[in-house]
Each structure stands twice: as C-alpha cells, then as structure tokens.
Scaffold this motif. Sequence first.
Motif, short mmCIF file in Angstrom:
data_model
loop_
_atom_site.label_atom_id
_atom_site.label_comp_id
_atom_site.label_asym_id
_atom_site.label_seq_id
_atom_site.Cartn_x
_atom_site.Cartn_y
_atom_site.Cartn_z
N PRO A 99 0.81 -1.21 0.00
CA PRO A 99 0.00 0.00 0.00
C PRO A 99 0.86 1.28 0.00
CG PRO A 99 -0.94 -1.60 1.50
CD PRO A 99 0.37 -2.16 1.04
N LYS A 255 -7.02 -9.84 -2.61
CA LYS A 255 -6.29 -8.60 -2.86
C LYS A 255 -4.81 -8.89 -2.59
CE LYS A 255 -9.99 -5.91 -3.33
NZ LYS A 255 -10.33 -5.20 -4.60
N GLU A 260 -6.18 -3.65 1.26
CA GLU A 260 -6.79 -3.10 0.06
C GLU A 260 -8.31 -3.30 0.04
OE1 GLU A 260 -4.65 -4.47 -3.42
OE2 GLU A 260 -2.76 -4.38 -2.30
N ALA A 263 -9.22 -0.19 1.35
CA ALA A 263 -8.57 0.93 0.66
C ALA A 263 -7.81 1.84 1.63
CB ALA A 263 -9.59 1.75 -0.13
#
Length: 421
Positions: A99, A255, A260, A263
């Motif tokens: 991320p 994911k 994720e 998010a």
Amino acid sequence: MTIDLQFDSKHIWHPYTSMVDPLPCYGVVSADKCLIKLDTGELLIDGMSSWWACLFGYNVAELNEAAKNQLDKMSHIMFGGLTHQPAIELAKKLVEITPDGLDKVFLADSGSVSVEVALKMALQYWHSRGTPRSQFLTIRNGYHGDTFGAMSVTDPIGSMHELYHNFLPTHLFAPQPAIAFNESWQAEDLNAITELVLQHKDNIAAIIVEPIVQGAGGMYFYHPEYLKGLRKLCDQHDLLLITDEIATGFGRTGKMFACEHAAISPDILCIGKAITGGYMSLAATLTSDKVATTISQGKAGVFMHGPTFMGNPLACAVACAAIDKLIACNWSEKVSTIEKFLQENLAPCQTLAKVKAVRVLGAIGVVEMQENVNIAEIQKQFVELGVWIRPFGKLIYIMPPYVISEQQLKTLCSAIYTVAK
C-alpha cells in the motif's frame, strides 16, 4: 527412503506438541507441485500451502533457479555495514506492491520477528517524540506470533498463549468485530474500540490488527469498514496503525494485501510466510517516511534492532523470484477461481449437524465445527483420503497453493465433507 520416526518421536519437538504423548508425524521424502510424498509411498494433495507459505506448491523451477544462482555467489553476508543487490531488488519490489506510503523496509528473518520489529518501531517512535508510550490496542481472537512481544498482543483469554498471560506486558483488547465480511455494515461495531482509544489514547503506542482475516485465532473474516474505521480513528487521535499481513499478504484474500479491501494504508506493515514462496524463512516490516525519520532523529539516532540473518541474500534472491512469478501468473484470477470453487464445494458442509459455520474468502476455506476436533484421529482420516489438511481447535480449513487443479480442490473439499459428517 526410510525415515526414523521413532527417533523423531522421542527427541524432536514439533509445533504445539507434547514430548510425553506427541501427536503422530508423517515422514515426507519429497514434494512436487501440490503433492507431498510420504516415506510409505502415499501421495497427499496439499491443502495447507505448508502453513500458508508455498503459493506455487513445491519444487518450483523459477525459485529453484534463483536459489542455485545465488548459492554460486554467496548464501549469506552480514547486513551491518554491507549490502547486496538481492536485498535492494527485494526492497524495490516490496515498496512497489505494498500500500501507498510504505517506503522504508526492514528485512527480518521470520514473521514473529517482523511483529517484534513493528512493536519496537512504534515504541521508539513515541520515545523519539519525547512522549514515551507503553501500551498497544488490538482486538480479541487475534494472533501475531509466538515470541514475547507478539504474544503480548495476541488475545490471552483461551488462546494458545494463555499460559504466559501473567508474564507478559498488559495491553488493551477490544471485542472481536461483530460484523462479518459479507454482512451489512453497522457503524456501532466500532464503538467499543473507540471508547478504549478515548480512555487510553495518551498511552497507546499503536493499534495492531490482522486486517480482515483473523488467522490462527479463529479464521474469522470481519467487515472492511471496521478496518477503514480504525484508520480514521488513528488519524483523528494521532495514533499509529500496524497491520499484520503475514498470513494475508501476497494475494491470499483476493487482494494483494488485505488492507486493500478497505482501501487503507497502515503506518507499519508486517509481511512474511509467502514472501519466498515458502522456500525459506524471511519477513519484512515496512513503514512510512514519517515513522522512520522520527525514530532516526530521536535520542538513539538509530533503530535498535538487527537480526544476524537480516537481509539474507539467498532468501532475498528467492523472494524476488517469488514476487516476479506471482505478478506474472495472473494470481488474481487464480485466487478468484479458487474462491468460487470453495464456495460451491464447501457449502454442503453447512448441512451437517457437527458443523457450525462455513466461511470462504479468496483462497481460504474454513469449516468451523461445533466442538474441538481430535487432531490425531482426524489427521489420520485425511491421510487415508489422500489429502494433507491440518486442523486446529474447532477449525478444519484449507489455504491451497494457487496452482492447484480443480480436481485436486474437489478432492480436498470432498475429504472435508467426509470427515465432518
């Protein structure tokens, strides 16, 4: 090949096993793709990815080649004052696929150590800010490893670490999220952990959770909005968020990283297990520039941790090959196909009287029984059915390699139904 199981039973301590009355072990002579070959000749379909690490099964050509090539150069070199291209390449790949905002990489030697590193980062971060903090906040039924720091943030009530409860630092535990992954979200699910933050925010170094999937603590899948809420809570109260993706990373939940699903990006991320495709032990803790800079400008001037095998070049070279293979193999489609198959083929278990619940997310299939299973007995049944499935507590679950065939998956699901009856 004959394996000396008698010596093994008398002298070798296996995970979570008694030396007085040990659980039976099965001798393995080789493994290839998704098959494990026993010394007695049987071939077992692997449903566990060797504790969730062997994403591509066994004897993988690209990973074999990476290991052989690196062996000709050096298998290990100290990381203090020295560096090498496999570590640099691995760090580049990790920064790229994790991320956003996680661009500082600490290479460790096991998942538990990566958690220890994350906890120490959080503690040293606040020390460097001149406001030392000593507690962590987490959720019940979590699991973060077997070393002391990791045990201290693993639920001490009724868990495998309950024995050590009085010897560990005391931290804060919120109730397990009540809203499951596929249920309708209710914002009230965050009330309890919010209240704990409000009460203790001046002494909380970080919130640490397994994102979306609580693994060894019960294989429970909670709602992504809960994780999103934790990120907002940390931002509102200037707290660090640590996500332990040791079990969930590298595509396992559908994911690339479970964060994720919500998010979000954590301040500190722990990864391990599948990082080398299951070839050898390696882990990493990634953090933001803000955390790394604050630590580096504190009293110590350095981050106080450095394992002997940190940045092992052999492990790093294989990890680079494993990440390349994962990206090239269309992993998302493979995991989605496995998920749909597990949903369809584990669903019949829900009709069985001994079964409490069936859960599937990504390449994770869980059948929760009404009562604890007899591991030795159920293990024997699975071997007789030609599969390798290792249950614990009330849970019979599979996390198969991504390269598994439909027929092999069918055999695994059929075996679970047969044993669960």
